[in-house]
Design an enzyme around this catalytic site. Structure first.
Site, PDB file in Angstrom:
ATOM      1  N   LYS A 146      -7.588  -6.303   4.076  1.00 43.29           N
ATOM      2  CA  LYS A 146      -6.308  -6.145   3.373  1.00 43.29           C
ATOM      3  C   LYS A 146      -6.506  -6.598   1.936  1.00 43.29           C
ATOM      4  O   LYS A 146      -7.395  -7.405   1.667  1.00 43.29           O
ATOM      5  CB  LYS A 146      -5.225  -7.017   4.029  1.00 43.29           C
ATOM      6  N   ASP A 168       0.384   0.067   1.352  1.00 44.55           N
ATOM      7  CA  ASP A 168       1.234  -0.898   2.063  1.00 44.55           C
ATOM      8  C   ASP A 168       2.445  -1.077   1.138  1.00 44.55           C
ATOM      9  O   ASP A 168       2.726  -0.182   0.326  1.00 44.55           O
ATOM     10  CB  ASP A 168       0.485  -2.227   2.298  1.00 44.55           C
TER      11      ASP A 168
HETATM   12  P1  NDP Z   1       7.393   0.329   1.001  1.00 44.18           P
HETATM   13  O1  NDP Z   1       6.991  -0.356  -0.251  1.00 44.18           O
HETATM   14  O2  NDP Z   1       7.372   1.796   1.054  1.00 44.18           O
HETATM   15  O3  NDP Z   1       8.863  -0.138   1.443  1.00 44.18           O
HETATM   16  C1  NDP Z   1       9.130  -1.486   1.671  1.00 44.18           C
HETATM   17  C2  NDP Z   1      10.602  -1.636   1.994  1.00 44.18           C
HETATM   18  O4  NDP Z   1      10.847  -2.957   2.428  1.00 44.18           O
HETATM   19  C3  NDP Z   1      11.493  -1.426   0.792  1.00 44.18           C
HETATM   20  O5  NDP Z   1      12.736  -0.966   1.226  1.00 44.18           O
HETATM   21  C4  NDP Z   1      11.589  -2.833   0.223  1.00 44.18           C
HETATM   22  O6  NDP Z   1      12.717  -3.062  -0.593  1.00 44.18           O
HETATM   23  C5  NDP Z   1      11.660  -3.654   1.487  1.00 44.18           C
HETATM   24  N1  NDP Z   1      11.085  -4.974   1.216  1.00 44.18           N
HETATM   25  C6  NDP Z   1       9.823  -5.247   0.848  1.00 44.18           C
HETATM   26  N2  NDP Z   1       9.637  -6.553   0.662  1.00 44.18           N
HETATM   27  C7  NDP Z   1      10.833  -7.114   0.899  1.00 44.18           C
HETATM   28  C8  NDP Z   1      11.291  -8.435   0.876  1.00 44.18           C
HETATM   29  N3  NDP Z   1      10.486  -9.468   0.559  1.00 44.18           N
HETATM   30  N4  NDP Z   1      12.598  -8.655   1.203  1.00 44.18           N
HETATM   31  C9  NDP Z   1      13.421  -7.613   1.520  1.00 44.18           C
HETATM   32  N5  NDP Z   1      13.033  -6.341   1.564  1.00 44.18           N
HETATM   33  C10 NDP Z   1      11.767  -6.088   1.263  1.00 44.18           C
HETATM   34  O7  NDP Z   1       6.470  -0.296   2.126  1.00 44.18           O
HETATM   35  P2  NDP Z   1       6.129   0.276   3.585  1.00 44.18           P
HETATM   36  O8  NDP Z   1       7.277   0.998   4.141  1.00 44.18           O
HETATM   37  O9  NDP Z   1       4.816   0.949   3.503  1.00 44.18           O
HETATM   38  O10 NDP Z   1       5.894  -1.091   4.389  1.00 44.18           O
HETATM   39  C11 NDP Z   1       6.935  -1.731   5.112  1.00 44.18           C
HETATM   40  C12 NDP Z   1       6.334  -2.655   6.147  1.00 44.18           C
HETATM   41  O11 NDP Z   1       5.530  -1.883   7.051  1.00 44.18           O
HETATM   42  C13 NDP Z   1       5.399  -3.739   5.620  1.00 44.18           C
HETATM   43  O12 NDP Z   1       5.493  -4.877   6.447  1.00 44.18           O
HETATM   44  C14 NDP Z   1       4.015  -3.120   5.788  1.00 44.18           C
HETATM   45  O13 NDP Z   1       3.009  -4.096   5.852  1.00 44.18           O
HETATM   46  C15 NDP Z   1       4.210  -2.410   7.111  1.00 44.18           C
HETATM   47  N6  NDP Z   1       3.274  -1.331   7.419  1.00 44.18           N
HETATM   48  C16 NDP Z   1       3.096  -0.279   6.570  1.00 44.18           C
HETATM   49  C17 NDP Z   1       2.240   0.746   6.916  1.00 44.18           C
HETATM   50  C18 NDP Z   1       2.063   1.952   6.060  1.00 44.18           C
HETATM   51  O14 NDP Z   1       1.354   2.866   6.490  1.00 44.18           O
HETATM   52  N7  NDP Z   1       2.658   2.039   4.886  1.00 44.18           N
HETATM   53  C19 NDP Z   1       1.467   0.709   8.168  1.00 44.18           C
HETATM   54  C20 NDP Z   1       1.795  -0.401   9.020  1.00 44.18           C
HETATM   55  C21 NDP Z   1       2.651  -1.375   8.639  1.00 44.18           C
HETATM   56  P3  NDP Z   1      12.529  -3.161  -2.177  1.00 44.18           P
HETATM   57  O15 NDP Z   1      12.206  -1.768  -2.630  1.00 44.18           O
HETATM   58  O16 NDP Z   1      13.826  -3.670  -2.687  1.00 44.18           O
HETATM   59  O17 NDP Z   1      11.404  -4.112  -2.431  1.00 44.18           O
HETATM   60  O1  2IT Z   2      -0.532  -2.449   7.797  1.00 44.20           O
HETATM   61  C1  2IT Z   2      -1.136  -1.360   7.908  1.00 44.20           C
HETATM   62  O2  2IT Z   2      -1.645  -1.010   8.980  1.00 44.20           O
HETATM   63  C2  2IT Z   2      -1.205  -0.483   6.748  1.00 44.20           C
HETATM   64  N1  2IT Z   2      -0.642  -0.827   5.701  1.00 44.20           N
HETATM   65  C3  2IT Z   2      -1.976   0.799   6.814  1.00 44.20           C
HETATM   66  C4  2IT Z   2      -3.435   0.533   6.607  1.00 44.20           C
HETATM   67  C5  2IT Z   2      -4.306   1.756   6.489  1.00 44.20           C
HETATM   68  O3  2IT Z   2      -5.507   1.544   6.234  1.00 44.20           O
HETATM   69  O4  2IT Z   2      -3.852   2.889   6.639  1.00 44.20           O
END
Ligand code: NDP
Ligand code: 2IT
Length: 450
Positions: free
Chosen positions: A123, A163
């Site tokens: 990461k 992420d």
């Molecule tokens: P994005 O940046 O696309 O979206 C994040 C969302 O969560 C936004 O709505 C953001 O609001 C909100 N958010 C982020 N940080 C905070 C915080 N500290 N407090 C309140 N709201 C918050 O990220 P993803 O959708 O990609 O990721 C979301 C979650 O999913 C994370 O935990 C990530 O690690 C996990 N994840 C993502 C994967 C992926 O493929 N993208 C895979 C597996 C897990 P704002 O815009 O206001 O910050």
């Molecule tokens: O938390 C996660 O699994 C991710 N943000 C996706 C990682 C990846 O390599 O696609």
């Protein structure tokens, strides 16, 4: 024994609360494995698995639009390569620090093992805040960040992805910078655009996979997501495609959020409204309140930083999918969900439910899936993207989606089977932690003391 090893890890990692939380959750689950496999104890598998193989920290300097020098911190944590090249996302958010990235890298080890694709855990990211930055500043930052990261990654060594704060736009700038520095076109990042090495369905995969997993859980009780009212937090990549899949499967989503607050739309965030939300978040980079300007029947509630609970989880729904960030569901939130009769809590985010919250859910018979199982569809499809890049081919939407569904079913069934084997029937947390751990521990054992 649990307290011995945990206090050792605590002493060695002071001031890393998120990392210690993730470790405690896994160590508690895998103690029965150590009883069955004393060799893991003598080989110090647990002591080794919590130490990053390599932790890279670097300065990122760039010029903003005013010509002012900006300094950020960049990181890449190469956590474990026992079963494959390091793999995991990059997070750009002001809260990023070593503790947060170590927790995410640690989770990634077990998640990647569960996918069945040979990928190690990693990461990275930066404390850079993309909010309010111009397009030019985002590009400048990505180029500066890759200026250093490029020395440490390679398509056969370490393959980053997105992420929080890193989506298709950032992956494009990062990939362009890597290609220019290294003078090679390889699959060194996943989440690339379709047309330059990306995989169909990668954008959708985490959210889709989460809902496939929930459907699998519901099937074990002869139930389905169809007709269910669902609570979703976040409005980014994972939330958007979780909502899309729930809609396609006949469920109704009544909430979404960002860090400024949440909206409740009792009529459901249906297709047209979801398209508005995607455009708002992905293109216009707006705030969730604007949803209510567009759809006045919905209600906006501003975030209350000082509150002891998160009111989004005090709304009545059959299923809850936290898709924003870590520790967004605490013990009180879990009690509210239980009180309101929630059946399923599927983690889309990484570690969104605290340990106390998880215990409340499991003790009350809620079907709870840990992120390392239910959000694994994203990294699994990254693995499929890597495979397509190695083969020099690209699969159709249907091919990738079918593989994703198969992987999520397999993770689901593995969690249940292993939980059963270890006397914890129906406990997806124990199943995921033990199954992921066993695969990596066996590889570490086979590869000797290194
Ligand atoms: P994005 O940046 O696309 O979206 C994040 C969302 O969560 C936004 O709505 C953001 O609001 C909100 N958010 C982020 N940080 C905070 C915080 N500290 N407090 C309140 N709201 C918050 O990220 P993803 O959708 O990609 O990721 C979301 C979650 O999913 C994370 O935990 C990530 O690690 C996990 N994840 C993502 C994967 C992926 O493929 N993208 C895979 C597996 C897990 P704002 O815009 O206001 O910050
Ligand atoms: O938390 C996660 O699994 C991710 N943000 C996706 C990682 C990846 O390599 O696609």
């Amino acid at each position: 024994m649990a307290s011995d090893i945990l206090s050792l890890i605590q002493q060695r990692n002071p001031n890393e609360p998120e990392f210690l939380q993730a470790v405690e959750e896994v160590v508690t689950s895998v103690l029965p494995v150590l009883d069955r496999h004393p060799e893991y104890r003598s080989l110090k598998i647990l002591e080794r698995i919590v130490e990053p193989e390599r932790l890279i920290s670097f300065r990122v300097t760039w010029l903003d639009d005013q010509g002012e020098v900006q300094v950020n911190r960049g990181y890449r944590i190469q956590m474990n390569s026992a079963i494959g090249p390091y793999k995991g996302g990059l997070r750009f958010h002001p809260s990023v620090n070593v503790s947060v990235l170590k927790f995410l890298a640690f989770e990634q080890i077990f998640k990647n093992a569960l996918t069945g694709i040979p990928m190690g855990g990693g990461k990275g990211g930066s404390d850079f805040d993309p909010k309010g930055k111009s397009e030019n500043e985002i590009m400048k930052f990505c180029q500066a960040f890759m200026g250093e990261l490029a020395r440490h990654i390679h398509h056969r060594l370490d393959v980053p992805a997105g992420d929080i704060g890193v989506g298709g736009r950032e992956i494009g700038y990062l990939f362009g910078a890597y290609k220019k520095i290294k003078n090679e076109f390889t699959g060194v990042l996943s989440g690339k655009g379709i047309g330059w090495g990306g995989s169909l369905i990668r954008t959708e995969a985490t959210g889709y996979g989460l809902i496939y997993f929930a459907e699998n859980m519901l099937h074990t009780r002869g139930d389905t997501i169809k007709g269910k009212t669902c609570l979703v937090s976040g409005s980014g990549n994972v939330a958007q495609f979780a909502i899309e899949k729930i809609n396609k499967m006949g469920g109704k989503v009544i909430t979404a959020s960002d860090s400024s607050g949440y909206i409740v739309d009792e009529e459901g965030i249906v297709k047209e409204k979801l398209e508005f939300l995607k455009d708002l978040k992905n293109n216009r980079r707006g705030r969730i309140r604007e949803y209510v300007d567009q759809y006045p029947s919905a209600v906006f509630h501003p975030a209350d930083e000082g509150a002891d609970h998160n009111p989004i989880w005090n709304i009545k729904g059959h299923c809850a999918f936290p898709c924003a960030t870590q520790n967004e569901v605490n013990e009180k939130d879990a009690m509210n969900l239980v009180k309101n009769g929630v059946k399923v809590v599927g983690e889309g985010a990484n570690m969104p439910v605290t340990i106390e919250g998880i215990n409340v859910l499991i003790d009350n018979g809620v079907m709870y899936s840990p992120g390392k199982a239910s959000n694994a569809g994203g990294v699994a499809t990254s693995g499929l993207e890597m495979t397509q890049n190695y083969m020099g081919t690209s699969w159709t939407r249907e091919e990738v989606d079918n593989k994703l569904q198969g992987i999520m079913r397999n993770i689901h069934d593995t969690c249940l089977a292993v939980a059963n084997e270890y006397g914890k029937p129906g406990n997806y947390l124990a199943g995921a932690n033990i199954a992921g751990f066993l695969k990596v521990a066996n590889a570490m054992k086979a590869q000797g003391v290194i």
